[in-house]
Design a protein around this motif. Structure first.
Motif, mmCIF file in Angstrom:
data_model
loop_
_atom_site.group_PDB
_atom_site.id
_atom_site.type_symbol
_atom_site.label_atom_id
_atom_site.label_comp_id
_atom_site.label_asym_id
_atom_site.label_seq_id
_atom_site.Cartn_x
_atom_site.Cartn_y
_atom_site.Cartn_z
ATOM 1 N N PRO A 68 5.724 2.991 3.034
ATOM 2 C CA PRO A 68 4.732 2.063 2.500
ATOM 3 C C PRO A 68 4.351 1.015 3.540
ATOM 4 O O PRO A 68 5.139 0.697 4.437
ATOM 5 C CB PRO A 68 5.448 1.416 1.315
ATOM 6 N N LEU A 69 3.142 0.493 3.401
ATOM 7 C CA LEU A 69 2.649 -0.559 4.289
ATOM 8 C C LEU A 69 2.472 -1.834 3.492
ATOM 9 O O LEU A 69 2.023 -1.803 2.348
ATOM 10 C CB LEU A 69 1.307 -0.149 4.898
ATOM 11 N N LEU A 108 -10.650 6.886 -11.731
ATOM 12 C CA LEU A 108 -10.010 7.261 -10.478
ATOM 13 C C LEU A 108 -8.538 6.902 -10.524
ATOM 14 O O LEU A 108 -8.125 5.996 -11.240
ATOM 15 C CB LEU A 108 -10.670 6.507 -9.325
ATOM 16 N N MET A 109 -7.747 7.614 -9.715
ATOM 17 C CA MET A 109 -6.332 7.270 -9.621
ATOM 18 C C MET A 109 -5.831 7.587 -8.213
ATOM 19 O O MET A 109 -6.442 8.385 -7.496
ATOM 20 C CB MET A 109 -5.525 8.043 -10.656
ATOM 21 N N PRO A 110 -4.733 6.944 -7.799
ATOM 22 C CA PRO A 110 -4.168 7.277 -6.486
ATOM 23 C C PRO A 110 -3.748 8.746 -6.484
ATOM 24 O O PRO A 110 -3.174 9.227 -7.452
ATOM 25 C CB PRO A 110 -2.948 6.354 -6.390
ATOM 26 N N VAL A 170 0.863 -1.181 0.000
ATOM 27 C CA VAL A 170 0.000 0.000 0.000
ATOM 28 C C VAL A 170 0.900 1.231 0.000
ATOM 29 O O VAL A 170 1.757 1.373 0.867
ATOM 30 C CB VAL A 170 -0.905 0.022 1.245
ATOM 31 N N THR A 171 0.710 2.086 -0.998
ATOM 32 C CA THR A 171 1.575 3.265 -1.111
ATOM 33 C C THR A 171 0.808 4.576 -0.996
ATOM 34 O O THR A 171 1.415 5.620 -0.786
ATOM 35 C CB THR A 171 2.299 3.260 -2.472
ATOM 36 N N HIS A 172 -0.505 4.550 -1.172
ATOM 37 C CA HIS A 172 -1.313 5.770 -1.153
ATOM 38 C C HIS A 172 -2.543 5.574 -0.276
ATOM 39 O O HIS A 172 -3.020 4.451 -0.114
ATOM 40 C CB HIS A 172 -1.772 6.153 -2.573
ATOM 41 N N HIS A 173 -3.074 6.676 0.248
ATOM 42 C CA HIS A 173 -4.260 6.545 1.099
ATOM 43 C C HIS A 173 -5.445 7.355 0.585
ATOM 44 O O HIS A 173 -6.406 7.594 1.312
ATOM 45 C CB HIS A 173 -3.943 6.915 2.550
ATOM 46 N N ARG A 174 -5.391 7.761 -0.673
ATOM 47 C CA ARG A 174 -6.533 8.513 -1.205
ATOM 48 C C ARG A 174 -6.611 8.338 -2.713
ATOM 49 O O ARG A 174 -5.596 8.165 -3.381
ATOM 50 C CB ARG A 174 -6.392 9.995 -0.867
ATOM 51 N N LEU A 175 -7.851 8.417 -3.229
ATOM 52 C CA LEU A 175 -8.058 8.402 -4.672
ATOM 53 C C LEU A 175 -8.576 9.761 -5.104
ATOM 54 O O LEU A 175 -9.284 10.437 -4.357
ATOM 55 C CB LEU A 175 -9.087 7.332 -5.047
ATOM 56 N N LEU A 204 2.058 7.631 1.049
ATOM 57 C CA LEU A 204 2.505 7.335 2.410
ATOM 58 C C LEU A 204 4.001 7.557 2.543
ATOM 59 O O LEU A 204 4.763 7.223 1.633
ATOM 60 C CB LEU A 204 2.190 5.875 2.763
#
Lengths: 513, 513
Positions: free
Chosen positions: A120-121, A109-111, A96-101, A117
């Protein structure tokens, strides 16, 4: 003997892999989700997993563990702590590298680049490092030990080649994690949980597994000892059905799980971990399934008895349904295998014969059909899934006991079937383990001589390092692996198959899932 | 009246938010994990959730649903299908963009640029779109309806401000998803599940909730109707404890859930969804907790009775433990509230008084202490968590029945406590709902007059569109929201508080979590 028309299109003997897929599809157990490597577990498949969960959870709690829940996300830096662990796991994982679209240019839609972040998680592939963090907070004194935790969770390992239940990117499992005061206690606990798995596999799933220690090259990344239970599938391949690891102080060093001992000194705890997953469902299919579909050990059958009234969409249906409902209630009030009998009265629309074959394919242990004439005669038509065919006539082997006789007999039938499936699995396993192999050429011959060649038990000198690598490579050339060193194998009394040196123990060789 | 020394440091009346955190920490229910927005649910907190799961799962199955499991990852494009849904959800979500890690320059790990996903995957914030895909495959004919599914799962919504159990980035929940032949049946099912939630909240959790429909502005993104159960916390705030949505054909249009009806025509199914999450645990704390910690309704207490022998680390411990074990076995053989009594003999090292207060803080319904003198007299010291203090002496209100009397009395005590907690919650709720509000100025006065002001029930004309937006803005200025239109409120008989027009129904106004 008459010709039998089986309920599946593919036979095990013709194409085992295609047969496996057909069972899953015909029994409505699972299907591809459209999301890469992830499956949908349909109600019948999930009901089997729920039964497994309930039975195994009881066993895990009975050995003094408590359930808890830890985050699905693990910071990248956690993985870097334990060198072998990162080497073994830090490859194919969901990151997981982003927390919003946000809206993209094409209307999709895109990150959001603004919502990247800092660190990264990783979606957990296993939870040693995150649970280790918690253990380090919770373990302060010898009084806090042993700490015995378990978690039921989903985990993700990005798999390139997936096969339903056996290898999927996301799967469901339980992972036990314990901390102990010393090596002796932790090692003993590793074996306690191995025995819990063996008993669960044999007694609840009728699998007839072999418990033993994995060789060095097959250890869990970061483990000092890895033990497994191995089950033989009907194509002769092995399925690793559960593992139990003694982790030494590797993870307690990495996470700082230390305690003040009785003398006031600071000591590292010794940890264990052990897991069983939804792949166990695949093991049940490939152990018990036949050319008519799944066969379920009654302990894990979501429904043990299915009652099928032969409805005609007319006024005669009402008394027939009432007759069946009385049977359902009488069966549900009884116990089998230590639990209330699980019985379903299937009164959905559809022809009784078509529904019968659906339930045969799903592996319901007992099917009870009731037509108007049966009702008039006070009888029912009873079919045992493990004795499906009358060989002479090629027809389903219905018995026609009175309704009361059926009610009284069914709990015993379920208990018998549970044992019969284990006996069958054990007999097949034992008949398909070949011992007394003279040399490696014979190994090669064995695994090419037949389509479903089973396993070999051979003696070896337990080489390590480069010598072991050589053995592993030789086996790999024939797609073989060392499954484990069976706990109850005879002592070695000959020469090592690979080195010619005096053997120290016996190992199982097999192709594996 | 003597001064009582409570078991917590913070009192509800002094700082409700700090008190809430202290209960969670002192009862060892959960803690921060170090991973942003994610908590660790510790064994006692998870044990409560497991009890909730078991009880709610039974209710969900009793209404004809089956459990299944769907992928945690949802392709980005799925979200774009339902316009309102994407608007409501597609903002703060965890986005997976890579499937591999490699070694970075600094010796750490980093996402492998070579392993970037073509289409990013979202960690599910809810599963309407992915389950809709499966429903579209499974629903072909009217015979396949209704389709009634449920999933227990973890979901992730990237939250900026988190509070344990109430709002965390990852949380656990169940999400039910059903498809029906027409609007009437789907709407009825939405209310059936609302009633399941109300009964679960009241009967199992003693919460005394109010069930009703959410106003238009509070609907789930993509829903036609959203219904909720609302619970009043001890600080007078509302907690939305569960929601049930009628989704019309919005999601079946987006996913293509169509069926051939009895006349052979093709018709869109009507769907519902409904969910309850780990936030319910927070609701239990804030409804039943007191200045000594948590108080648990016996139905959801992982242990209902805790027996504490006063051990002295000497030879006198053995007969005392035997005396306690007899009590444990006698209690465990009894039933209360329709299940076997859950009883723990806590013989871990540590002083009995310290352990007593630990169990008080954890909210165990009944605590039984047994010392050597108690044993000699054939009695035990029994403490009810809901009658903890003797007000006159300021000491714990121990009763000293004989061991047999205690054994016989405890099931009744547990049943009584379950009812007492509900009665208390209901009485507090009813005492803190103010009706007969003349104008908006009075609303403002009400919510500033006291620290924990409770709720208002007012009449309104159910404005929509811009008029509703205005109402919402006026309320928002005072941090107020419309909770729901209670199902069992009296009919409107006055003017709308906001517009002065004739009112059509009554609504609840409150501050909320």
């Amino acid at each position: 003997m008459a010709q039998i028309r089986h309920a599946l299109n593919v036979k095990r003997a013709d194409d085992f892999a295609a047969w496996y897929q057909e069972v899953i599809s015909a029994a409505e157990m699972a299907e591809e989700s459209g999301v890469r490597g992830c499956m949908v577990i349909r109600p019948w498949g999930f009901g089997i997993w729920e039964r497994m969960q309930r039975l195994l959870d009881d066993r895990i709690k009975a050995t003094g563990h408590e359930n808890a829940y830890f985050p699905i996300f693990i910071p990248l830096s956690n993985f870097a702590r334990e060198a072998e662990h990162v080497e073994g796991f830090a490859k194919e994982m969901a990151v997981v590298t982003h927390h919003r679209l946000i809206a993209g240019k094409d209307g999709g839609l895109m990150p959001d680049p603004e919502a990247k972040l800092e660190e990264p998680l990783v979606v957990r592939p296993t939870s040693e490092t995150i649970i280790g963090d918690a253990m380090a907070r919770w373990v302060q004194s010898w009084r806090d030990l042993p700490l015995k935790l378990n978690q039921w969770a989903n985990v993700v390992r990005w798999e390139m080649r997936t096969r339903m239940f056996l290898r999927t990117s996301e799967f469901l499992w339980q992972e036990g994690h314990t901390a102990h005061a010393d090596a002796e206690e932790a090692k003993a606990h590793t074996l306690t949980m191995l025995e819990v798995y063996r008993a669960f596999a044999d007694e609840d799933l009728s699998l007839a597994v072999i418990a033993g220690e994995k060789p060095e090259n097959e250890r869990f990344p970061g483990a000092v000892e890895t033990w497994s239970i191995e089950a033989m599938m009907q194509d002769g391949k092995a399925l690793q059905a559960g593992t139990s690891h003694y982790l030494g102080t590797n993870f307690s060093k990495a996470s700082g799980i230390k305690y003040q001992d009785r003398e006031g000194g600071e000591t590292l705890a010794h940890t264990t971990s052990w897991g069983v997953s939804t792949r166990m469902v695949g093991g049940v299919i490939m152990t018990h399934g036949d050319d008519d579909g799944l066969r379920l050990p009654p302990r894990i059958a979501p429904q043990q008895v299915v009652i099928l009234p032969m409805l005609r969409d007319g006024p005669e249906d009402a008394p027939l349904l009432a007759y069946c409902e009385e049977l359902r209630a009488a069966l549900a009030a009884q116990a089998a295998l230590g639990e209330k009998v699980r019985v379903l009265l299937d009164s959905r629309p559809g022809k009784a014969a078509a529904k019968r074959w659906d339930w045969v394919r799903k592996g319901a242990p007992a099917i009870v059909e009731v037509g108007g004439r049966d009702m008039d005669n006070g009888v029912v038509s009873l079919l045992r899934r493990d004795r499906l065919w009358d060989e002479a006539s090629g027809k389903p082997a219905f018995q026609t006991p009175s309704r009361d006789e059926a009610t009284a007999a069914i709990p015993g039938i379920l208990e018998d079937m549970q044992a019969v499936l284990l006996d069958e699995a054990r007999a097949r396993r034992d008949a398909n383990i070949t011992r007394e192999v003279a040399d490696f050429a014979e190994v090669e011959r064995h695994f090419t001589a037949s389509r479903y060649p089973g396993w070999l038990e051979v003696q070896w000198s337990r080489p390590t390092g480069a010598a072991l690598d050589q053995v592993v490579e030789r086996l790999k050339a024939h797609k073989l692996t060392i499954r484990n060193v069976p706990q109850d194998a005879s002592p070695a009394d000959g020469a090592c198959l690979f080195t010619g040196e005096p053997a120290v123990e016996r190992i199982l060789l097999a192709k594996a899932y």
